[in-house]
Scaffold this active site. Structure first.
Site, PDB file in Angstrom:
ATOM      1  N   CYS A 117      -7.586   7.069  -3.947  1.00  9.74           N
ATOM      2  CA  CYS A 117      -6.767   5.694  -4.385  1.00  9.74           C
ATOM      3  C   CYS A 117      -7.065   4.540  -3.483  1.00  9.74           C
ATOM      4  O   CYS A 117      -7.256   4.537  -2.180  1.00  9.74           O
ATOM      5  CB  CYS A 117      -5.296   6.009  -4.822  1.00  9.74           C
ATOM      6  SG  CYS A 117      -4.191   5.562  -3.602  1.00  9.74           S
ATOM      7  N   HIS A 133      -0.314  10.616   0.052  1.00  8.55           N
ATOM      8  CA  HIS A 133      -0.240  10.018  -1.346  1.00  8.55           C
ATOM      9  C   HIS A 133       0.854  10.563  -2.214  1.00  8.55           C
ATOM     10  O   HIS A 133       0.893  11.793  -2.324  1.00  8.55           O
ATOM     11  CB  HIS A 133      -1.753  10.486  -1.825  1.00  8.55           C
ATOM     12  CG  HIS A 133      -2.023   9.981  -3.269  1.00  8.55           C
ATOM     13  ND1 HIS A 133      -2.390   8.533  -3.491  1.00  8.55           N
ATOM     14  CD2 HIS A 133      -1.666  10.407  -4.500  1.00  8.55           C
ATOM     15  CE1 HIS A 133      -2.352   8.425  -4.610  1.00  8.55           C
ATOM     16  NE2 HIS A 133      -1.846   9.548  -5.126  1.00  8.55           N
ATOM     17  N   GLY A 145       5.136  -2.822 -13.948  1.00  2.92           N
ATOM     18  CA  GLY A 145       3.917  -3.319 -13.708  1.00  2.92           C
ATOM     19  C   GLY A 145       3.330  -2.839 -12.132  1.00  2.92           C
ATOM     20  O   GLY A 145       2.698  -3.520 -11.580  1.00  2.92           O
ATOM     21  N   HIS A 202       0.076   4.417  -5.954  1.00  5.95           N
ATOM     22  CA  HIS A 202       0.496   5.273  -4.392  1.00  5.95           C
ATOM     23  C   HIS A 202       1.701   4.307  -4.243  1.00  5.95           C
ATOM     24  O   HIS A 202       1.822   3.177  -4.019  1.00  5.95           O
ATOM     25  CB  HIS A 202      -0.577   4.801  -3.555  1.00  5.95           C
ATOM     26  CG  HIS A 202      -0.524   5.530  -2.002  1.00  5.95           C
ATOM     27  ND1 HIS A 202      -1.435   6.421  -1.781  1.00  5.95           N
ATOM     28  CD2 HIS A 202       0.535   5.436  -1.247  1.00  5.95           C
ATOM     29  CE1 HIS A 202      -0.723   6.624  -0.260  1.00  5.95           C
ATOM     30  NE2 HIS A 202       0.257   6.102   0.027  1.00  5.95           N
ATOM     31  N   HIS A 233       4.730   2.418  -2.653  1.00  3.20           N
ATOM     32  CA  HIS A 233       4.748   1.196  -1.882  1.00  3.20           C
ATOM     33  C   HIS A 233       5.777   0.506  -2.265  1.00  3.20           C
ATOM     34  O   HIS A 233       6.338   0.183  -3.262  1.00  3.20           O
ATOM     35  CB  HIS A 233       3.404   0.284  -2.020  1.00  3.20           C
ATOM     36  CG  HIS A 233       3.077  -0.141  -3.508  1.00  3.20           C
ATOM     37  ND1 HIS A 233       2.515   0.715  -4.479  1.00  3.20           N
ATOM     38  CD2 HIS A 233       3.348  -1.242  -4.001  1.00  3.20           C
ATOM     39  CE1 HIS A 233       2.496   0.040  -5.438  1.00  3.20           C
ATOM     40  NE2 HIS A 233       2.828  -1.162  -5.286  1.00  3.20           N
ATOM     41  N   HIS A 265       7.447  -3.219  -1.501  1.00  3.51           N
ATOM     42  CA  HIS A 265       7.100  -4.523  -1.316  1.00  3.51           C
ATOM     43  C   HIS A 265       8.237  -5.130  -0.442  1.00  3.51           C
ATOM     44  O   HIS A 265       9.514  -5.082  -0.754  1.00  3.51           O
ATOM     45  CB  HIS A 265       7.178  -5.449  -2.504  1.00  3.51           C
ATOM     46  CG  HIS A 265       6.026  -5.156  -3.735  1.00  3.51           C
ATOM     47  ND1 HIS A 265       4.806  -5.848  -3.637  1.00  3.51           N
ATOM     48  CD2 HIS A 265       5.791  -4.057  -4.384  1.00  3.51           C
ATOM     49  CE1 HIS A 265       4.110  -5.370  -4.530  1.00  3.51           C
ATOM     50  NE2 HIS A 265       4.703  -4.133  -5.114  1.00  3.51           N
TER      51      HIS A 265
END
Ligand code: AMP
Ligand code: ZN
Length: 112
Positions: free
Chosen positions: A2, A44, A91, A96, A98, A100
C-alpha cells in the site's frame, strides 16, 4: 504494497514529522489545515475495524506521539483535531490506518 507502506519503506518520499520503531508521522500532501500531519503504525493495519488486541501497544504509542507532535507544531495549546476516517462513509482513501492531526485554524462542528 500500500501507499503508506511504501512511504514507511522510503520507496515514496514524504516529509517526516516523527519516526520511531513502530510509528511514522509525515505531513499530508494535500493539507486541509495550516497544520496537517498523518500518524501511522509501521505495521500494515487496514483500519480501526481490523485492529487486533496485539495492536494495542502501538495505538497507545500513537496517542502518546500525537500530543508531542502537536507541541512541536505549536498547536497543542490552541487546539487540534484527531481524525481516523474508517471506510466508505468516512471517506477513507488509503487502506492503512492513519490518524490525521489537524490544527492551526478554527475547526467546525459538526464535521462535514
Ligand atoms: P483518508 O482520506 O483519511 O484516507 O486520508 C488519506 C490522506 O492521505 C489524505 O489526506 C491525502 O492527502 C494523504 N496522502 C495521500 N497520498 C499522500 C502522500 N504521498 N504523502 C502524504 N500524504 C498523502
Ligand atoms: Zn500499508
Amino acid at each position: 504494497m500500500c501507499l503508506f507502506c511504501k512511504i514507511i519503506k522510503k520507496e515514496i518520499p514524504a516529509a517526516l514529522a516523527y519516526e520511531d520503531n513502530d510509528v511514522l508521522a509525515f505531513y499530508d500532501i494535500n493539507p486541509q489545515a495550516p497544520k496537517h500531519i498523518l500518524v501511522i503504525p509501521k505495521k500494515h493495519i487496514e483500519s480501526l475495524n481490523t485492529l487486533v488486541p496485539e495492536d494495542s501497544a502501538v495505538i497507545a504509542n500513537i496517542y502518546q506521539v500525537i500530543p508531542q507532535i502537536a507541541r512541536t507544531e505549536g498547536i497543542a495549546e490552541s487546539g487540534y483535531r484527531v481524525v481516523a476516517n474508517t471506510n466508505r462513509d468516512a471517506g477513507q482513501a488509503v487502506a492503512h490506518l492513519h490518524f490525521h492531526i489537524l490544527g492551526g485554524r478554527q475547526m467546525q462542528w459538526p464535521p462535514g
